[in-house]
Design a protein around this motif. Structure first.
Motif, PDB file in Angstrom:
ATOM      1  N   SER A  61      35.317  -9.095  20.217  1.00 27.71           N
ATOM      2  CA  SER A  61      36.683  -9.250  20.718  1.00 27.71           C
ATOM      3  C   SER A  61      36.887  -8.478  22.013  1.00 27.71           C
ATOM      4  N   LEU A  62      36.285  -7.284  22.099  1.00 27.87           N
ATOM      5  CA  LEU A  62      36.413  -6.499  23.327  1.00 27.87           C
ATOM      6  C   LEU A  62      35.747  -7.204  24.511  1.00 27.87           C
ATOM      7  N   TYR A  88      28.614  -2.904  29.062  1.00 23.36           N
ATOM      8  CA  TYR A  88      27.998  -1.589  28.939  1.00 23.36           C
ATOM      9  C   TYR A  88      28.925  -0.583  28.245  1.00 23.36           C
ATOM     10  N   LEU A  89      30.257  -0.776  28.372  1.00 22.55           N
ATOM     11  CA  LEU A  89      31.188   0.090  27.646  1.00 22.55           C
ATOM     12  C   LEU A  89      31.165  -0.228  26.152  1.00 22.55           C
ATOM     13  N   VAL A 139      28.177   1.410  24.766  1.00 16.39           N
ATOM     14  CA  VAL A 139      28.433   2.848  24.609  1.00 16.39           C
ATOM     15  C   VAL A 139      29.189   3.120  23.302  1.00 16.39           C
ATOM     16  N   LEU A 140      30.098   2.234  22.916  1.00 16.83           N
ATOM     17  CA  LEU A 140      30.860   2.410  21.683  1.00 16.83           C
ATOM     18  C   LEU A 140      30.035   2.078  20.441  1.00 16.83           C
ATOM     19  N   VAL A 141      29.178   1.085  20.549  1.00 20.30           N
ATOM     20  CA  VAL A 141      28.398   0.629  19.402  1.00 20.30           C
ATOM     21  C   VAL A 141      27.210   1.556  19.123  1.00 20.30           C
ATOM     22  N   THR A 142      26.570   2.049  20.160  1.00 15.63           N
ATOM     23  CA  THR A 142      25.336   2.823  20.007  1.00 15.63           C
ATOM     24  C   THR A 142      25.471   4.045  19.085  1.00 15.63           C
TER      25      THR A 142
END
Length: 512
Positions: free
Chosen positions: A477-478, A486-487, A490-493
């Motif tokens: 959704s994002l 890439y953001l 960064v949130l998933v990693t």
């Protein structure tokens, strides 16, 4: 000081397994969260915000949803307070964020961000449930780490608990509280430590002021307590008295809250005519039982298929753990009979038999405790693989798509209604599970072929239609909303790292 450090290290070491289990499931449910919640929990959250902002339970003006006007002229939530209490920390965080961010961004954007944060709370409930379930197997029934972990994974990922990790329906919180209460009363039987007895009935008290049907669990817990072998009548009286006194504040609260909202101390709004369409106990109990057990659209054995093996293995479980088996059978049967008698036994706009979600971990125990025995028997092992595979496929389908979106879509096509005699419940090929599996398959094909998304009249947003027609995860959704890839990475990693580290810790713990 050295003793304090030593005690802390000992506590950390002895509880590292359970902390790792919680982190693993929390990260998993966070990764597979949709980022939005369309459940009744939004109304419970609204009350939590009202408490944080104004220190009030009620509203001066009428509100949409599950609210109604009380005899004093103010508007209160018709549901109980429990879920709201556990939402207070989230509400506080969101109010603080609103005060900070309101200087920089629009109120609409702030509200979306707040809803995003809120959507992760149900995952915390289910992660706690999974952690406590593993503790029941390890501490309550002395099972090995690997077999306990395997059984817990089966509970979390092959039943509709996974789906409800994205839904703040108050039955999810009740599931956590009931599972906790059972663990604590088991610990009390093992240790005779009164703190576990008090803890058990505190959990049951909170469960009662979350859903009043939890009175059944309170009654069964008292019966279990009475069944324990005690040396004297004085000991038994002390236990019963302590449990009763622990519950008194919760019953006083519920009586006052009932009186505030209905003018009658013993009647909650959910027992009034306003909610009769859902909660009236005038349904055909035989239809309810047959529907909850055997209907293709709402059978508990479809949404938690390994419960079939719990039934098969119940006799073996009873022979080894008689008192616990009676507890499980009693609460399961009473819960089934009560909800089968409801006019709305099928849970209306819900995923599966949502009312039965609360007892799934308890009913799962005869299978879970005997999982090592199951794996040694060829027929049972094959049955386990088949049932678990189906349960996982159905649960995964509900994660890929959106059960609420699919239900609204079915309503528009005339397949489903909110009545008992509808195809979503009784027609196999048009039932809710088949619709969800075919919907998830359609979503995957839509991504591969770049086919148009599904549009419906009653939708929250184009973003909701897109996610429900492709992959209903917040990360997807994002990306659709324009957030750079890439953001999102960064949130998933960090969540993937947490899952890896906690899984490694769990696997290592079997050798310690």
């Amino acid at each position: 000081m050295n003793n304090l450090v030593s005690d802390w290290r000992k506590f950390y070491s002895s509880n590292l397994l359970y902390f790792s289990i919680f982190v693993f499931f929390w990260a998993l449910f966070a990764l597979t969260n949709s980022g939005v919640d369309s459940s009744e929990g939004l109304f419970h959250y609204k009350v939590a915000v009202q408490i944080i902002k104004h220190g009030q339970l009620g509203f001066d003006t009428p509100q949409d949803g599950i609210f109604q006007i009380a005899p004093n002229g103010r508007t209160y939530a018709g549901h109980e307070i429990g879920n709201t209490l556990f939402l207070l920390p989230t509400a506080l965080i969101n109010v603080i964020l609103e005060n900070i961010l309101s200087r920089f961004i629009s109120q609409e954007t702030i509200e979306k961000f707040q809803q995003f944060i809120l959507s992760f709370q149900a995952g915390i409930y289910v992660s706690l449930t999974a952690t406590i379930f593993l503790a029941i197997l390890r501490i309550g029934f002395s099972k090995a780490v690997i077999s306990s972990l395997l059984a817990t994974l089966c509970l979390a990922l092959t039943t509709y608990l996974w789906t409800y990790s994205r839904n703040l329906f108050d039955g999810v919180l009740s599931t956590t509280l009931l599972t906790s209460a059972f663990f604590l009363i088991l610990r009390y039987r093992q240790t005779n430590n009164l703190k576990f007895l008090v803890g058990c009935f505190i959990c049951l008290g909170f469960a009662f002021i979350t859903r009043i049907t939890m009175i059944l669990a309170i009654g069964v817990s008292f019966a279990y307590l009475l069944s324990l072998n005690r040396s004297s009548i004085a000991t038994r009286l002390r236990e019963i008295s302590l449990a009763t006194f622990t519950l008194i504040p919760f019953f006083i609260w519920q009586s006052w809250y009932n009186y505030l909202r209905t003018g009658i101390f013993y009647k909650s709004p959910v027992q009034t005519d306003v909610y009769a369409g859902n909660n009236a106990l005038d349904g055909n109990i035989f239809v309810g039982i047959s529907g909850l057990l055997f209907s293709p659209g709402k059978s508990i054995f479809i949404y938690a298929p390994l419960l079939i093996l719990s039934v098969i293995l119940f006799k073996k479980f009873y022979q080894e753990y008689k008192k616990e088996a009676i507890y499980i059978a009693t609460i399961t049967i009473l819960w089934l009979l009560l909800h089968a008698k409801l006019r709305n036994w099928y849970g209306a706009a819900g995923w599966g038999p949502r009312h039965l979600l609360t007892i799934v971990p308890i009913a799962f125990l005869p299978f879970a405790v005997n999982i090592e025995f199951v794996l040694q028997k060829t027929a049972l092992r094959i049955a386990t693989i088949f049932l678990a595979s189906f349960g996982f496929i159905l649960a995964l389908s509900s994660i890929i798509s959106n059960w609420h979106f699919r239900m609204v879509y079915a309503l528009e096509r005339g397949i489903a209604t909110l009545e008992v005699n509808n195809d979503f419940i009784w027609n196999f090929w048009q039932s809710q599970p088949i619709d969800m599996i075919s919907g998830a398959y359609g979503n995957i094909m839509r991504i591969l072929t770049h086919a148009p998304i599904i549009t419906i009249k009653d939708t929250y947003s184009e973003a909701n239609e897109y996610a429900s027609s492709t992959i209903n995860l917040w990360s997807n959704s994002l990306l659709y909303a324009g957030v750079p890839w890439y953001l999102v990475v960064v949130l998933v990693t960090p969540l993937l790292i947490l899952m890896f580290v906690s899984a490694r810790t769990i696997l290592r713990s079997q050798y310690e």
